[in-house]
Design an enzyme around this catalytic site. Structure first.
Site, PDB file in Angstrom:
ATOM      1  CB  SER A 301     114.939  58.128  70.544  1.00 50.95           C
ATOM      2  OG  SER A 301     115.618  57.344  69.596  1.00 50.95           O
ATOM      3  CB  THR A 302     110.162  60.272  72.941  1.00 48.39           C
ATOM      4  OG1 THR A 302     109.203  59.443  72.284  1.00 48.39           O
ATOM      5  CG2 THR A 302     110.547  61.423  72.039  1.00 48.39           C
TER       6      THR A 302
END
Length: 586
Positions: A301-302
């Site tokens: 998700s970064t």
């Protein structure tokens, strides 16, 4: 009576019988005598340099003068690698073999037992050179030479020493016994750091003993110094925060990278497990790897802020646009995309998608934007590209590009799967967002001036993302563990499953916890990426494991660098006790 001639009975001499032979021999002897005399005169009078040269070849030697290697420092001049003078003790076994009565005292000072020493000496008895011990501290080496044992000699050398030890080991690297770079900066800048040995002319006898120091033929030229971009104070902080996180969550490994968002300089780069470059006797190869530059992983998700930037850059999406993510799952062929946390009412705006880390919402935006647009933005911020740091063994990761972008590949890319990056690349991507969309070239060396940066994301988009990522930390339900007292910070956590080695699919219960962000978000100065590999105790989500590491390091770094707070309203002012409450301690 006839007279008898007695002279006829006496034989004639050979010379009389063969006069020409006699004269030939005498002539040859005369010519040889003249030639010998002429050669003596020629060598001693006309060409006296020949004999001198032949004599010199048997007595004049050129002894190398060691040159010390250049010093490596941090950006403030703190030493990271220095060369110190040492003594190397060597022996001529053909001479030392006859000094058996001195072996015991010699072995004791060399730090070896007599049996091992004698066996080695006897095995090399027919040789004229062996090392007894290399790179001894001068005091210990001089104690051996003071014994004056025939056949034992010394050489002046230099030994590399690393004052920061394991804290900067992966970045600085180390040299071998001959001071040649083997890893890290020592290897990549070996030609710059290594010196040029000089020469000294000496006279030696036939046994190699020094008779006279004649002259210096050429002076030694020391190596050039090198100032790195890292700040040793920040490096210590990063090393400490990472070590404590690995101990608390019993993780396998981890890495941290801190960048100056304006200059692209690497201010700290820490990895665990680490090693002591000053003592590599029990060094494990796995501990030598600079994971921040060599290990690649799916960023999870970064990556969503980068995908969101691609969507905003198209102009088709605005921060307050909403996406229906109900019921928290999205089926694409054989695959089902799932959200970890459910959105209230099933509708999220773009900031909410980042705050809730909605895979479904990000996928639906990606379907509208298209895979090529996201791929282009990710490539622009540095994914799948060399950083230009010149570090040996650096990996570029993998940013796939497809002739035809199917929904499965587009969705996976949007929420951080199907690609691989390094910790340095992740930090650089967030530095681009923090620098108003400008990408500064990265550097491991201290820069004297700010380099020119390339605009790779529209400035308005980058500033919008700064505000959105601040809300991801400070908003209701945000990643509160990443907060820094007194400062506004921005960032995004991530949790990525680890792929199974040697087979398709992912490992069960094996994760990487990630967090990347920057601060102060009102005027960003520092960007940090944190990767914790395989936490096994207390949780594995990035917001739980990696976010506190970011908070601790960023908090200390901002104060250490005297960066002014931009969120003083949240600081609680402590009231000093009044005089009546003070104890009288005399």
């Amino acid at each position: 009576m006839k007279k008898f001639d007695f002279k006829a009975l006496v034989p004639r001499s050979n010379g009389s019988l063969h006069p020409w032979r006699f004269r030939l021999v005498i002539g040859a002897l005369a010519v040889c005598s003249v030639a010998v005399c002429w050669r003596i005169v020629e060598l001693h009078v006309l060409d006296e340099g020949f004999l001198k040269n032949q004599g010199d070849k048997r007595s004049v030697r050129h002894v190398p003068i060691p040159a010390h290697r250049g010093q490596i420092t941090d950006r403030n001049g703190e030493p990271l690698a220095v060369s110190t003078p040492v003594l190397t003790i060597w022996a001529n076994p053909s001479q030392l073999i006859h000094q058996q009565s001195r072996w015991s005292e010699l072995a004791a000072l060399l730090g070896t037992d007599l049996k091992t020493f004698s066996e080695r000496l006897k095995a090399n008895a027919d040789k004229e050179f062996i090392y007894l011990r290399r790179r001894m501290v001068p005091a210990a080496g001089e104690a051996i030479m003071d014994l004056k044992v025939p056949g034992v000699y010394s050489i002046e050398e230099y030994r590399r020493f690393y004052p920061a030890g394991e804290v900067a080991a992966h970045l600085v690297g180390f040299t071998n016994v001959d001071e040649q770079g083997q890893e890290g900066i020592e290897l990549s800048y070996n030609h710059w750091l290594e010196g040029v040995p000089g020469k000294r002319q000496v006279l030696q006898d036939r046994r190699g003993r020094l008779i006279k120091d004649v002259q210096v033929v050429s002076n030694a030229r020391p190596g050039n110094d090198l100032a790195l971009s890292i700040d040793l104070r920040l490096q210590y902080l990063a090393h400490r925060e990472l070590r404590e996180a690995l101990q608390e969550f019993e993780a396998r490994a981890g890495s941290i990278v801190m960048l100056d968002v304006h200059t692209g300089e690497v201010l700290a780069m820490a990895n665990h497990p680490s090693y002591n470059p000053n003592n590599r006797a029990n060094l494990q190869p796995d501990a030598m790897r600079n994971r921040a530059l060599i290990d690649v992983f799916e960023p999870g998700s970064t990556v969503k802020p980068i995908s969101m930037s691609a969507a905003l850059a198209t102009g088709r999406w605005k921060p307050d646009d909403e996406v229906n993510v109900y019921p928290g799952t999205l089926k694409i062929g054989r695959y089902t995309i799932r959200d970890v946390s459910r959105a209230p009412g099933g509708v999220l705006d773009l900031t909410g998608i980042l705050l809730k880390s909605s895979n479904v919402g990000m996928s639906k935006i990606a379907f509208d934007v298209g895979g090529p647009a996201m791929h282009g933005t990710m490539q622009a911020v540095g994914f799948g590209q060399y950083t230009g740091l010149g570090f040996p063994g650096e990996r570029v990761g993998n940013l796939p590009s497809f002739r035809e972008w199917r929904q499965a590949e587009t969705a996976a890319l949007s929420y951080g799967y199907g690609l691989s990056v390094t910790t340095v690349q992740l930090a650089q991507a967030y530095a681009v967002l923090a620098n108003d969309g400008r990408k500064a070239p990265m550097s491991l060396l201290r820069l004297s001036e700010r380099p020119s940066a390339q605009q790779v994301i529209p400035e308005d988009v980058a500033r919008t993302m700064q505000s959105m990522l601040q809300e991801v930390i400070e908003g209701t339900g945000g990643t509160f563990r990443a907060k820094v007292p007194g400062y506004h910070v921005a960032g995004k956590s991530g949790t990525a499953r680890k792929t199974a080695a040697g087979s398709k699919g992912y490992q069960q219960d094996s994760y990487r916890s990630l967090f990347a962000g920057f601060a102060p978000s009102s005027n960003p100065r520092l960007a940090i990426a944190v990767v914790i590999d395989e936490p096994t105790k207390g949780g594995y989500y990035g917001g739980l494991v990696a976010a506190p590491v970011f908070s601790g390091l960023m908090s200390n770094a901002l104060r250490l660098l005297n960066i002014a707070p931009d969120n003083l309203a949240e600081l609680q002012q402590a009231e000093l006790p009044g005089p009546d409450s003070m104890e009288d301690r005399g």
